[in-house]
Design a protein around this motif. Structure first.
Motif, PDB file in Angstrom:
ATOM      1  N   THR A 167     -11.433  11.465   7.298  1.00  0.00           N
ATOM      2  CA  THR A 167     -11.408  10.462   8.360  1.00  0.00           C
ATOM      3  C   THR A 167     -10.177   9.574   8.222  1.00  0.00           C
ATOM      4  N   GLN A 168      -9.459   9.411   9.311  1.00  0.00           N
ATOM      5  CA  GLN A 168      -8.211   8.649   9.309  1.00  0.00           C
ATOM      6  C   GLN A 168      -8.490   7.154   9.173  1.00  0.00           C
ATOM      7  N   PRO A 169      -7.978   6.494   8.134  1.00  0.00           N
ATOM      8  CA  PRO A 169      -8.227   5.061   7.968  1.00  0.00           C
ATOM      9  C   PRO A 169      -7.336   4.212   8.872  1.00  0.00           C
ATOM     10  N   ARG A 170      -7.857   3.045   9.250  1.00  0.00           N
ATOM     11  CA  ARG A 170      -7.079   2.068  10.021  1.00  0.00           C
ATOM     12  C   ARG A 170      -6.274   1.239   9.023  1.00  0.00           C
ATOM     13  N   VAL A 171      -4.957   1.164   9.261  1.00  0.00           N
ATOM     14  CA  VAL A 171      -4.059   0.537   8.281  1.00  0.00           C
ATOM     15  C   VAL A 171      -3.254  -0.583   8.926  1.00  0.00           C
ATOM     16  N   LEU A 172      -3.181  -1.702   8.214  1.00  0.00           N
ATOM     17  CA  LEU A 172      -2.330  -2.818   8.627  1.00  0.00           C
ATOM     18  C   LEU A 172      -1.206  -2.950   7.612  1.00  0.00           C
ATOM     19  N   VAL A 173       0.037  -3.000   8.111  1.00  0.00           N
ATOM     20  CA  VAL A 173       1.201  -3.144   7.232  1.00  0.00           C
ATOM     21  C   VAL A 173       1.836  -4.504   7.480  1.00  0.00           C
ATOM     22  N   LEU A 174       1.994  -5.275   6.411  1.00  0.00           N
ATOM     23  CA  LEU A 174       2.610  -6.592   6.506  1.00  0.00           C
ATOM     24  C   LEU A 174       3.908  -6.608   5.699  1.00  0.00           C
ATOM     25  N   MET A 175       4.915  -7.309   6.197  1.00  0.00           N
ATOM     26  CA  MET A 175       6.127  -7.510   5.421  1.00  0.00           C
ATOM     27  C   MET A 175       6.336  -8.997   5.202  1.00  0.00           C
ATOM     28  N   GLY A 176       6.330  -9.408   3.927  1.00  0.00           N
ATOM     29  CA  GLY A 176       6.538 -10.803   3.599  1.00  0.00           C
ATOM     30  C   GLY A 176       7.985 -11.073   3.244  1.00  0.00           C
ATOM     31  N   LEU A 177       8.459 -12.259   3.614  1.00  0.00           N
ATOM     32  CA  LEU A 177       9.825 -12.679   3.302  1.00  0.00           C
ATOM     33  C   LEU A 177       9.765 -14.003   2.556  1.00  0.00           C
ATOM     34  N   PRO A 178      10.623 -14.231   1.588  1.00  0.00           N
ATOM     35  CA  PRO A 178      10.596 -15.474   0.820  1.00  0.00           C
ATOM     36  C   PRO A 178      10.693 -16.707   1.710  1.00  0.00           C
ATOM     37  N   GLY A 179       9.666 -17.544   1.666  1.00  0.00           N
ATOM     38  CA  GLY A 179       9.680 -18.793   2.409  1.00  0.00           C
ATOM     39  C   GLY A 179       9.519 -18.643   3.902  1.00  0.00           C
ATOM     40  N   VAL A 203      -2.555   0.148  12.875  1.00  0.00           N
ATOM     41  CA  VAL A 203      -3.273  -0.562  13.936  1.00  0.00           C
ATOM     42  C   VAL A 203      -2.334  -1.316  14.878  1.00  0.00           C
ATOM     43  N   PHE A 204      -1.058  -1.402  14.522  1.00  0.00           N
ATOM     44  CA  PHE A 204      -0.078  -2.021  15.418  1.00  0.00           C
ATOM     45  C   PHE A 204       1.063  -1.034  15.668  1.00  0.00           C
ATOM     46  N   ASN A 223      -9.583  -4.821  12.685  1.00  0.00           N
ATOM     47  CA  ASN A 223     -10.376  -4.688  11.455  1.00  0.00           C
ATOM     48  C   ASN A 223      -9.835  -3.581  10.540  1.00  0.00           C
ATOM     49  N   PRO A 224      -8.631  -3.754   9.984  1.00  0.00           N
ATOM     50  CA  PRO A 224      -8.032  -2.697   9.151  1.00  0.00           C
ATOM     51  C   PRO A 224      -8.873  -2.389   7.916  1.00  0.00           C
ATOM     52  N   GLN A 225      -8.921  -1.101   7.576  1.00  0.00           N
ATOM     53  CA  GLN A 225      -9.644  -0.659   6.387  1.00  0.00           C
ATOM     54  C   GLN A 225      -8.744  -0.670   5.147  1.00  0.00           C
ATOM     55  N   VAL A 226      -7.418  -0.630   5.386  1.00  0.00           N
ATOM     56  CA  VAL A 226      -6.433  -0.701   4.306  1.00  0.00           C
ATOM     57  C   VAL A 226      -5.345  -1.668   4.745  1.00  0.00           C
ATOM     58  N   ILE A 227      -4.937  -2.563   3.831  1.00  0.00           N
ATOM     59  CA  ILE A 227      -3.824  -3.465   4.112  1.00  0.00           C
ATOM     60  C   ILE A 227      -2.739  -3.226   3.072  1.00  0.00           C
ATOM     61  N   LEU A 228      -1.524  -2.940   3.554  1.00  0.00           N
ATOM     62  CA  LEU A 228      -0.366  -2.759   2.679  1.00  0.00           C
ATOM     63  C   LEU A 228       0.549  -3.957   2.855  1.00  0.00           C
ATOM     64  N   ARG A 229       0.861  -4.650   1.752  1.00  0.00           N
ATOM     65  CA  ARG A 229       1.688  -5.855   1.815  1.00  0.00           C
ATOM     66  C   ARG A 229       3.043  -5.576   1.146  1.00  0.00           C
ATOM     67  N   LEU A 230       4.075  -5.436   1.972  1.00  0.00           N
ATOM     68  CA  LEU A 230       5.423  -5.195   1.452  1.00  0.00           C
ATOM     69  C   LEU A 230       6.037  -6.522   1.054  1.00  0.00           C
ATOM     70  N   GLU A 231       6.328  -6.672  -0.245  1.00  0.00           N
ATOM     71  CA  GLU A 231       6.882  -7.921  -0.756  1.00  0.00           C
ATOM     72  C   GLU A 231       8.382  -7.750  -0.938  1.00  0.00           C
ATOM     73  N   HIS A 232       9.112  -8.182   0.081  1.00  0.00           N
ATOM     74  CA  HIS A 232      10.534  -7.900   0.177  1.00  0.00           C
ATOM     75  C   HIS A 232      11.374  -8.988  -0.487  1.00  0.00           C
ATOM     76  N   ALA A 233      12.466  -8.556  -1.118  1.00  0.00           N
ATOM     77  CA  ALA A 233      13.521  -9.427  -1.660  1.00  0.00           C
ATOM     78  C   ALA A 233      13.133 -10.152  -2.947  1.00  0.00           C
ATOM     79  N   MET A 234      12.139 -11.055  -2.884  1.00  0.00           N
ATOM     80  CA  MET A 234      11.730 -11.810  -4.076  1.00  0.00           C
ATOM     81  C   MET A 234      10.224 -11.622  -4.262  1.00  0.00           C
ATOM     82  N   PRO A 235       9.834 -10.521  -4.904  1.00  0.00           N
ATOM     83  CA  PRO A 235       8.415 -10.140  -4.941  1.00  0.00           C
ATOM     84  C   PRO A 235       7.464 -11.174  -5.521  1.00  0.00           C
ATOM     85  N   LYS A 236       7.851 -11.872  -6.573  1.00  0.00           N
ATOM     86  CA  LYS A 236       6.946 -12.858  -7.177  1.00  0.00           C
ATOM     87  C   LYS A 236       6.619 -13.973  -6.189  1.00  0.00           C
TER      88      LYS A 236
END
Length: 297
Positions: A167-179, A203-204, A223-236
């Motif tokens: 079954t194909q999961p619903r996925v949300l992808v986020l990209m974070g940027l410092p500040g 889902v988008f 209602n995503p079943q998986v969320i992927l958070r891309l931590e770009h540039a300054m991961p911490k």
């Protein structure tokens, strides 16, 4: 006994022949050096590509990532977002490479220095493979390019096989940027493309945009079943921002992904905003997150 005059003429002839031969070799070597490409790579992803294709670089980006040994002593030309046109021009490059997503960073200053960058499209795995093929042809590295594309093709087949019949999961992808909070990555973004190849449903989606402004109501509805958070540039810093956002905003706790602990952080060097030569590892990891062994999505 030979005539001294004859001996002298023979000696002179030998000297002339050796001199001409030496001069010819020196000229040939000069021509070879002149024909050597002088390439400047302004992003880490392009440095990785150059390394896999065994390309000679003269300039590399200023980056926190570890450069391949062969490039560590080269001139640093500044960050990918703000490269130094003066440093690049001083290297007298035959080619300057950036990526299409940074096209706007190269403005009037580059035109004034008569530097025209080439923008490589690394927004998807397919575009990465096309780029490998084109650079392989341009710099006579066809075999190396074909080898890398074969590795990528194999990874795509493995991901497709893992998803088959599930079954194909619903996925949300986020990209974070410092500040700067975060954006939603669509199917046109690189990580969005990894989701597609791994058999997930982003889902988008968009016809043209790589990233969109987040919308709480739309996220809740998806209602995503998986969320992927891309931590770009300054991961911490970005990880901390994401953690604060997920605690502060009650919406996240209502999503299936958070309820079932299926929120994953994507960090450099394996993951990035553009496709790169860690793609085989990245695709395999996304595939395993979407379709964990012994579980149904």
């Amino acid at each position: 006994m030979k005539n001294p005059r004859t001996i002298g003429l023979v000696t002179l002839a030998v000297i002339l022949v050796v001199g001409l031969a030496g001069g010819g070799i020196a000229w040939h070597q000069h021509q070879q050096r002149a024909a050597q490409p002088r390439i400047v790579a302004t992003t880490y992803a392009i440095v990785q590509i150059a390394d896999k294709l065994n390309l000679p670089l003269v300039g590399v980006p200023t980056t926190a990532n570890t450069l391949p040994q062969r490039y560590q002593h080269l001139t640093k030309v500044g960050s990918p977002m703000n490269p130094s046109v003066e440093k690049i021009a001083a290297l007298k490059p035959t080619a300057v490479y950036s990526v299409t997503t940074l096209n706007d960073q190269f403005g009037k200053a580059f035109k004034a220095q008569h530097v025209t960058p080439h923008f490589l499209d690394l927004t998807s795995v397919a575009h990465l493979q096309t780029t490998l093929t084109q650079l392989g042809q341009r710099y006579d590295r066809q075999a190396a390019a074909a080898k890398q594309n074969a590795h990528i093709d194999r990874a795509k087949r493995h991901a497709k096989k893992r998803a088959q019949g599930r079954t194909q999961p619903r996925v949300l992808v986020l990209m974070g940027l410092p500040g700067a909070s975060y954006m939603v990555a669509t199917n046109h973004a690189y990580v969005g493309d990894l989701v597609r190849l791994a058999g997930g449903h982003n889902v988008f989606t968009s016809r043209t945009q790589e990233y969109q402004q987040p919308n709480d109501e739309a996220i809740q509805k998806a209602n995503p079943q998986v969320i992927l958070r891309l931590e770009h540039a300054m991961p911490k810093m970005v990880t901390q921002q994401f953690n604060q956002e997920f605690k502060r905003n009650a919406m996240w706790a209502k999503t299936s992904a958070v309820k079932h602990h299926r929120v994953y952080d994507l960090q450099e060097p394996i993951f990035d905003a553009t496709a790169n030569m860690r793609v085989v590892t990245a695709l395999d990891q996304v595939s395993r997150w979407l379709y964990p062994k012994g579980a149904t999505a």
